[in-house]
Design a protein around this motif. Structure first.
Motif, PDB file in Angstrom:
ATOM      1  N   GLU A 144      13.272  -0.021   7.670  1.00 21.76           N
ATOM      2  CA  GLU A 144      14.951   0.516   7.478  1.00 21.76           C
ATOM      3  C   GLU A 144      14.301   2.166   7.842  1.00 21.76           C
ATOM      4  N   ALA A 145      13.948   2.166   7.331  1.00 15.90           N
ATOM      5  CA  ALA A 145      13.001   3.762   6.513  1.00 15.90           C
ATOM      6  C   ALA A 145      12.200   4.138   8.099  1.00 15.90           C
ATOM      7  N   GLU A 146      12.381   5.686   8.185  1.00 19.16           N
ATOM      8  CA  GLU A 146      11.876   5.935   9.438  1.00 19.16           C
ATOM      9  C   GLU A 146      10.971   6.881   9.081  1.00 19.16           C
ATOM     10  N   TYR A 147       9.566   6.584   9.395  1.00 23.38           N
ATOM     11  CA  TYR A 147       8.197   7.276   9.082  1.00 23.38           C
ATOM     12  C   TYR A 147       8.243   8.967   9.857  1.00 23.38           C
ATOM     13  N   LYS A 148       8.198   9.559   9.322  1.00 23.56           N
ATOM     14  CA  LYS A 148       8.041  10.483  10.160  1.00 23.56           C
ATOM     15  C   LYS A 148       7.247  11.334   9.719  1.00 23.56           C
TER      16      LYS A 148
END
Length: 148
Positions: A144-148
């Protein structure tokens, strides 16, 4: 008719034999190395200890994952999956691909009820020692979390 039945019975046996004979067992030293190195790696991520992380990585991993990238990934894991619970990883199995051994674990993390699937890629160096040459982490919250 008996001949046809015999062939139908032997066909699955022959296919199974081919599959089994085509699979070479993985050196137990590789699995043992993966267990120890993965544990050290997961604890190093918790502690943001790049020196401990570097010990078991191959040159490609060290080039791809700089200290800055290591810290960034460590923070991403903590924010989304929580902290790794030391000694909680459970061996799930392995497979081989392109001469590498992919060892799969389910590791306990404080924010992931079902844990995180950690895949560690092990390769053998030209000196004959094992090194980590890749890794993947998967869980519902990480997806779910975007890795930036």
């Amino acid at each position: 008719m008996k001949r046809k039945s015999l062939i139908l019975l032997l066909l699955p046996v022959l296919i199974l034999m081919q599959l089994v004979m085509g699979c070479r067992p993985v050196d137990e030293k590789a699995i043992s190395f993966a267990d120890q190195a993965t544990e050290k790696y997961l604890v190093a991520l918790n502690d943001q200890d790049y020196s401990a992380y570097k010990e078991d990585m191959d040159a490609g991993m060290l080039e791809a994952v700089t200290e800055e990238e290591f810290i960034k990934f460590s923070l991403y894991l903590k924010e989304n999956a929580g902290e790794y619970m030391p000694d909680s990883k459970k061996y799930s199995g392995y497979t081989t691909k392109n001469g590498n051994i992919l060892v799969v674990y389910r590791a306990g993390y404080t924010l992931e009820k079902e844990g995180v699937v950690v895949t560690t890629v092990i390769s053998k160096s030209s000196e004959g020692t094992y090194k980590i040459s890749g890794s993947w982490f998967d869980s519902p919250k990480l997806r779910e979390a975007e890795y930036k």
